[in-house]
Design a protein around this motif. Structure first.
Motif, mmCIF file in Angstrom:
data_model
loop_
_atom_site.group_PDB
_atom_site.id
_atom_site.type_symbol
_atom_site.label_atom_id
_atom_site.label_comp_id
_atom_site.label_asym_id
_atom_site.label_seq_id
_atom_site.Cartn_x
_atom_site.Cartn_y
_atom_site.Cartn_z
ATOM 1 N N THR A 1 -6.334 99.105 -9.541
ATOM 2 C CA THR A 1 -6.827 100.428 -9.866
ATOM 3 C C THR A 1 -6.690 101.358 -8.671
ATOM 4 O OG1 THR A 1 -8.410 99.414 -11.361
ATOM 5 C CG2 THR A 1 -8.808 101.695 -10.754
ATOM 6 N N CYS A 2 -6.105 102.498 -8.916
ATOM 7 C CA CYS A 2 -5.956 103.502 -7.862
ATOM 8 C C CYS A 2 -7.333 104.072 -7.513
ATOM 9 C CB CYS A 2 -5.038 104.608 -8.372
ATOM 10 S SG CYS A 2 -5.039 106.068 -7.329
ATOM 11 N N VAL A 3 -7.640 104.090 -6.231
ATOM 12 C CA VAL A 3 -8.949 104.610 -5.842
ATOM 13 C C VAL A 3 -8.962 106.141 -5.842
ATOM 14 C CG1 VAL A 3 -9.564 102.577 -4.474
ATOM 15 C CG2 VAL A 3 -8.466 104.522 -3.339
ATOM 16 N N GLY A 4 -7.803 106.731 -6.065
ATOM 17 C CA GLY A 4 -7.743 108.194 -6.123
ATOM 18 C C GLY A 4 -8.056 108.710 -7.514
ATOM 19 N N GLU B 1 -5.327 102.459 -13.811
ATOM 20 C CA GLU B 1 -4.625 101.226 -13.479
ATOM 21 C C GLU B 1 -3.123 101.487 -13.538
ATOM 22 O OE1 GLU B 1 -5.918 98.271 -16.188
ATOM 23 O OE2 GLU B 1 -7.969 98.282 -15.436
ATOM 24 N N SER B 2 -2.437 100.846 -12.631
ATOM 25 C CA SER B 2 -0.991 101.016 -12.596
ATOM 26 C C SER B 2 -0.341 99.692 -12.294
ATOM 27 C CB SER B 2 -0.598 102.009 -11.498
ATOM 28 O OG SER B 2 -1.206 103.241 -11.703
ATOM 29 N N THR C 1 4.011 100.280 -8.184
ATOM 30 C CA THR C 1 3.973 101.718 -7.966
ATOM 31 C C THR C 1 2.810 102.123 -7.066
ATOM 32 O OG1 THR C 1 2.548 102.182 -9.862
ATOM 33 C CG2 THR C 1 4.917 102.071 -10.281
ATOM 34 N N LEU C 2 2.031 101.144 -6.661
ATOM 35 C CA LEU C 2 0.863 101.462 -5.858
ATOM 36 C C LEU C 2 1.084 101.144 -4.379
ATOM 37 C CD1 LEU C 2 -1.901 100.003 -8.182
ATOM 38 C CD2 LEU C 2 -1.381 102.398 -7.844
ATOM 39 N N TYR D 1 -5.995 100.154 -3.446
ATOM 40 C CA TYR D 1 -4.719 100.643 -3.924
ATOM 41 C C TYR D 1 -4.763 102.119 -4.260
ATOM 42 C CZ TYR D 1 -3.727 95.727 -4.217
ATOM 43 O OH TYR D 1 -3.552 94.419 -3.894
ATOM 44 N N LEU D 2 -3.622 102.755 -4.036
ATOM 45 C CA LEU D 2 -3.470 104.160 -4.362
ATOM 46 C C LEU D 2 -2.101 104.361 -5.016
ATOM 47 C CD1 LEU D 2 -4.564 106.248 -1.233
ATOM 48 C CD2 LEU D 2 -5.402 106.534 -3.555
ATOM 49 N N CYS D 3 -2.057 105.231 -6.011
ATOM 50 C CA CYS D 3 -0.762 105.599 -6.569
ATOM 51 C C CYS D 3 0.067 106.238 -5.460
ATOM 52 C CB CYS D 3 -0.903 106.653 -7.671
ATOM 53 S SG CYS D 3 -1.951 106.210 -9.048
ATOM 54 N N ALA D 4 1.370 106.104 -5.583
ATOM 55 C CA ALA D 4 2.241 106.782 -4.629
ATOM 56 C C ALA D 4 2.349 108.240 -5.057
ATOM 57 C CB ALA D 4 3.612 106.114 -4.610
#
Ligand SMILES: [Zn+2]
Length: 98
Positions: free
Chosen positions: A16-19, A23-24, A28-29, A54-57
């Motif tokens: 899960t992206c913390v931003g 979920e991705s 991609t994270l 994790y963070l999305c790019a």
């Protein structure tokens, strides 16, 4: 009350992206890790020891994580300003592929 928690077969947990909180797929994270020494840094291998987040790019997710301090919270550590800059730069690189 059994205290010993037996680890079942390791499943791929959703990341899960913390931003943005979505979920991705893992690739991609960006993984950010807090090492056992307490150093917070970007983990290009995705395998570094320590607590990961994790963070999305995506620069907007980096900005959101910074603003909400959700990355610091996830890692339970201070995140240096320079790391956000580094992550934002990485987003620009990775985003080019999409
Ligand atoms: Zn995101």
């Amino acid at each position: 009350m059994a205290k010993a928690v037996k680890q079942p077969v390791k499943k791929q947990r959703p990341r899960t992206c913390v931003g943005c909180g979505e979920e991705s797929p893992k690739r991609t994270l960006l993984r950010i890790v807090r090492s056992p020494e307490g150093e917070v840094r970007y983990d290009p291998t995705g395998k570094a020891n320590g607590r990961g987040a994790y963070l999305c790019a995506d620069p907007s997710c980096v900005a959101a994580a910074k603003k909400k301090k959700s990355l610091s919270r996830a890692l339970k550590a201070e995140v240096p300003e320079s790391l956000y800059d580094e992550l934002t730069a990485l987003c620009a690189e990775k985003g080019g592929e999409a």
